[in-house]
Design a protein around this motif. Sequence first.
Motif, short mmCIF file in Angstrom:
data_model
loop_
_atom_site.label_atom_id
_atom_site.label_comp_id
_atom_site.label_asym_id
_atom_site.label_seq_id
_atom_site.Cartn_x
_atom_site.Cartn_y
_atom_site.Cartn_z
N PHE A 159 36.44 36.88 38.35
CA PHE A 159 36.35 36.24 37.04
C PHE A 159 35.40 35.07 37.18
O PHE A 159 35.66 34.14 37.94
CB PHE A 159 37.74 35.77 36.60
CG PHE A 159 37.76 35.01 35.31
CD1 PHE A 159 37.47 35.64 34.12
CD2 PHE A 159 38.06 33.66 35.30
CE1 PHE A 159 37.48 34.94 32.93
CE2 PHE A 159 38.08 32.94 34.12
CZ PHE A 159 37.80 33.59 32.93
N ILE A 160 34.28 35.12 36.48
CA ILE A 160 33.17 34.15 36.56
C ILE A 160 32.82 33.81 38.01
O ILE A 160 32.59 32.66 38.36
CB ILE A 160 33.42 32.89 35.71
CG1 ILE A 160 34.68 32.12 36.12
CG2 ILE A 160 33.46 33.22 34.23
CD1 ILE A 160 34.84 30.75 35.44
N GLY A 161 32.80 34.83 38.83
CA GLY A 161 32.42 34.67 40.23
C GLY A 161 33.55 34.26 41.16
O GLY A 161 33.33 34.11 42.36
N ILE A 162 34.75 34.07 40.61
CA ILE A 162 35.90 33.66 41.43
C ILE A 162 36.70 34.91 41.81
O ILE A 162 37.09 35.68 40.93
CB ILE A 162 36.80 32.68 40.67
CG1 ILE A 162 35.99 31.45 40.24
CG2 ILE A 162 38.00 32.27 41.50
CD1 ILE A 162 36.72 30.53 39.29
N PRO A 163 36.94 35.14 43.10
CA PRO A 163 37.71 36.31 43.51
C PRO A 163 39.12 36.32 42.91
O PRO A 163 39.71 35.26 42.64
CB PRO A 163 37.79 36.19 45.03
CG PRO A 163 36.67 35.29 45.41
CD PRO A 163 36.49 34.36 44.25
N PHE A 164 39.65 37.51 42.70
CA PHE A 164 40.97 37.70 42.08
C PHE A 164 42.05 36.88 42.78
O PHE A 164 42.92 36.29 42.14
CB PHE A 164 41.33 39.19 42.09
CG PHE A 164 42.65 39.49 41.46
CD1 PHE A 164 42.82 39.44 40.09
CD2 PHE A 164 43.74 39.85 42.24
CE1 PHE A 164 44.04 39.73 39.50
CE2 PHE A 164 44.96 40.14 41.67
CZ PHE A 164 45.11 40.08 40.30
N PHE A 165 42.02 36.86 44.11
CA PHE A 165 43.03 36.15 44.89
C PHE A 165 43.19 34.71 44.42
O PHE A 165 44.31 34.21 44.30
CB PHE A 165 42.64 36.18 46.38
CG PHE A 165 43.61 35.50 47.28
CD1 PHE A 165 44.79 36.14 47.65
CD2 PHE A 165 43.36 34.23 47.77
CE1 PHE A 165 45.69 35.51 48.49
CE2 PHE A 165 44.26 33.60 48.61
CZ PHE A 165 45.43 34.24 48.97
N TYR A 166 42.08 34.04 44.14
CA TYR A 166 42.14 32.63 43.75
C TYR A 166 42.48 32.43 42.28
O TYR A 166 43.31 31.60 41.93
CB TYR A 166 40.81 31.93 44.08
CG TYR A 166 40.55 31.88 45.56
CD1 TYR A 166 41.35 31.11 46.39
CD2 TYR A 166 39.52 32.61 46.13
CE1 TYR A 166 41.13 31.06 47.75
CE2 TYR A 166 39.29 32.58 47.49
CZ TYR A 166 40.10 31.80 48.30
OH TYR A 166 39.89 31.76 49.65
N TRP A 167 41.83 33.20 41.39
CA TRP A 167 42.09 32.94 39.98
C TRP A 167 43.47 33.42 39.56
O TRP A 167 44.08 32.85 38.64
CB TRP A 167 41.00 33.47 39.05
CG TRP A 167 40.79 34.92 38.88
CD1 TRP A 167 39.83 35.69 39.45
CD2 TRP A 167 41.54 35.82 38.03
NE1 TRP A 167 39.94 36.99 39.02
CE2 TRP A 167 40.98 37.10 38.14
CE3 TRP A 167 42.63 35.66 37.19
CZ2 TRP A 167 41.47 38.20 37.46
CZ3 TRP A 167 43.13 36.75 36.51
CH2 TRP A 167 42.54 38.01 36.63
N TYR A 168 44.03 34.40 40.24
CA TYR A 168 45.39 34.85 39.95
C TYR A 168 46.38 33.72 40.26
O TYR A 168 47.28 33.43 39.47
CB TYR A 168 45.72 36.09 40.77
CG TYR A 168 47.13 36.59 40.60
CD1 TYR A 168 47.46 37.40 39.52
CD2 TYR A 168 48.13 36.27 41.51
CE1 TYR A 168 48.76 37.86 39.35
CE2 TYR A 168 49.42 36.73 41.36
CZ TYR A 168 49.73 37.52 40.28
OH TYR A 168 51.01 37.99 40.11
N GLN A 169 46.21 33.08 41.41
CA GLN A 169 47.10 31.99 41.77
C GLN A 169 46.94 30.81 40.82
O GLN A 169 47.94 30.18 40.43
CB GLN A 169 46.82 31.52 43.20
CG GLN A 169 47.23 32.54 44.23
CD GLN A 169 46.91 32.06 45.62
OE1 GLN A 169 47.28 30.95 45.99
NE2 GLN A 169 46.21 32.88 46.38
#
Length: 89
Positions: free
Chosen positions: A48-58
């Motif tokens: 999401f806008i260059g942020i991996p799922f692992f980080y933006w999900y948290q």
Amino acid sequence: MSDTSASPGSSGRRPVVTPTRVVAAFCLIVPFVAMLWVGSYAKVEPDFIGIPFFYWYQMLWVPISAVLTSVAYVIVRREQRARKEGGSA
């Protein structure tokens, strides 16, 4: 000797499980379980806008957790207030 079976300040009543408290507990448990289940979000895609799922999900769970904790607080306080008003009548 004093009776240690009841907590200080309690009138000897056992805690009551009500639907309101079950909903409050559910609101508090959901974010906890979502973060403990690492296998569900331990991946890179979708980003999401260059942020991996692992980080933006948290990070998405931060405001969700705040809202759910607020909901739990409000409904428990409302129940306590109603119980206090009903008990003093």
